[in-house]
Scaffold this motif. Sequence first.
Motif, PDB file in Angstrom:
ATOM      1  N   SER A 106       0.825  -1.219   0.000  1.00 56.73           N
ATOM      2  CA  SER A 106       0.000   0.000   0.000  1.00 56.73           C
ATOM      3  C   SER A 106       0.853   1.260   0.000  1.00 56.73           C
ATOM      4  CB  SER A 106      -0.926   0.017   1.216  1.00 56.73           C
ATOM      5  OG  SER A 106      -1.813  -1.060   1.174  1.00 56.73           O
ATOM      6  N   ASN A 107       1.873   1.277   0.831  1.00 51.76           N
ATOM      7  CA  ASN A 107       2.759   2.447   0.912  1.00 51.76           C
ATOM      8  C   ASN A 107       3.514   2.664  -0.394  1.00 51.76           C
ATOM      9  OD1 ASN A 107       1.944   2.854   3.547  1.00 51.76           O
ATOM     10  ND2 ASN A 107       3.749   1.886   4.445  1.00 51.76           N
ATOM     11  N   LYS A 109       2.554   1.733  -3.383  1.00 52.76           N
ATOM     12  CA  LYS A 109       1.605   2.212  -4.401  1.00 52.76           C
ATOM     13  C   LYS A 109       1.447   3.719  -4.308  1.00 52.76           C
ATOM     14  CE  LYS A 109      -1.258  -1.877  -5.090  1.00 52.76           C
ATOM     15  NZ  LYS A 109      -2.613  -2.454  -4.938  1.00 52.76           N
ATOM     16  N   LEU A 110       1.314   4.230  -3.093  1.00 53.32           N
ATOM     17  CA  LEU A 110       1.201   5.678  -2.910  1.00 53.32           C
ATOM     18  C   LEU A 110       2.460   6.393  -3.384  1.00 53.32           C
ATOM     19  CD1 LEU A 110      -0.521   5.860   0.597  1.00 53.32           C
ATOM     20  CD2 LEU A 110      -1.532   6.420  -1.622  1.00 53.32           C
ATOM     21  N   ALA A 111       3.615   5.815  -3.099  1.00 53.21           N
ATOM     22  CA  ALA A 111       4.885   6.433  -3.479  1.00 53.21           C
ATOM     23  C   ALA A 111       5.089   6.441  -4.987  1.00 53.21           C
ATOM     24  CB  ALA A 111       6.043   5.703  -2.804  1.00 53.21           C
ATOM     25  N   GLN A 113       2.607   6.030  -7.460  1.00 55.15           N
ATOM     26  CA  GLN A 113       1.477   6.361  -8.329  1.00 55.15           C
ATOM     27  C   GLN A 113       1.715   7.612  -9.172  1.00 55.15           C
ATOM     28  OE1 GLN A 113      -1.999   6.709  -5.909  1.00 55.15           O
ATOM     29  NE2 GLN A 113      -1.367   8.608  -4.933  1.00 55.15           N
ATOM     30  N   ASN A 114       2.411   8.597  -8.668  1.00 58.39           N
ATOM     31  CA  ASN A 114       2.702   9.800  -9.445  1.00 58.39           C
ATOM     32  C   ASN A 114       4.114   9.791 -10.024  1.00 58.39           C
ATOM     33  OD1 ASN A 114       0.169  11.012  -8.991  1.00 58.39           O
ATOM     34  ND2 ASN A 114       0.836  11.672  -6.964  1.00 58.39           N
ATOM     35  N   VAL A 120       3.001   0.559 -10.246  1.00 60.95           N
ATOM     36  CA  VAL A 120       1.817   0.176  -9.476  1.00 60.95           C
ATOM     37  C   VAL A 120       1.272  -1.162  -9.976  1.00 60.95           C
ATOM     38  CG1 VAL A 120      -0.541   0.847  -8.838  1.00 60.95           C
ATOM     39  CG2 VAL A 120       1.282   2.562  -8.864  1.00 60.95           C
TER      40      VAL A 120
END
Length: 154
Positions: A106-107, A109-111, A113-114, A120
Amino acid sequence: MKKILALILALCMAASLCACGGSGSRKDIDPEALAQALLDSGAFTDLLSRPADGVAARLYGYAEEDVASAILYTGTGATAEEILILKAHDAAGADAVKTLCETRVSNQKLAFQNYAPDEVTKLDSAIIAVSGSTVIFVVPADAAAAQAVVDSYT
């Protein structure tokens, strides 16, 4: 008659004991061999390397004394690719680490995604497996190739 009944009961007990430890029991996983097999599988596009001791505990959030051993391979940072093979002291510890691996996904993916959205997809296909007290966490480029290796060890 009593001797025959006693013999039958003894045979039944022996058969039930044999059924508990047969070929269905878990394999003892060699973490070094599994990590090397994964590295050799062609499932990664990034160059993975082993960071210094203690990095796995910091990345995943476990206390080092709570695990028996851990092998971590991470990529260059440009990809989410990594391997963690961790032996906990018991099955409960392995379940706790499995949850930490899910949090890591999860962490990450957040890191990514941009920064690198293609990563991802790799995280969506991350492999998290528990076999006894061993946790296997793999974020490969080729999930099928990595899964085949993991399956051969579990």
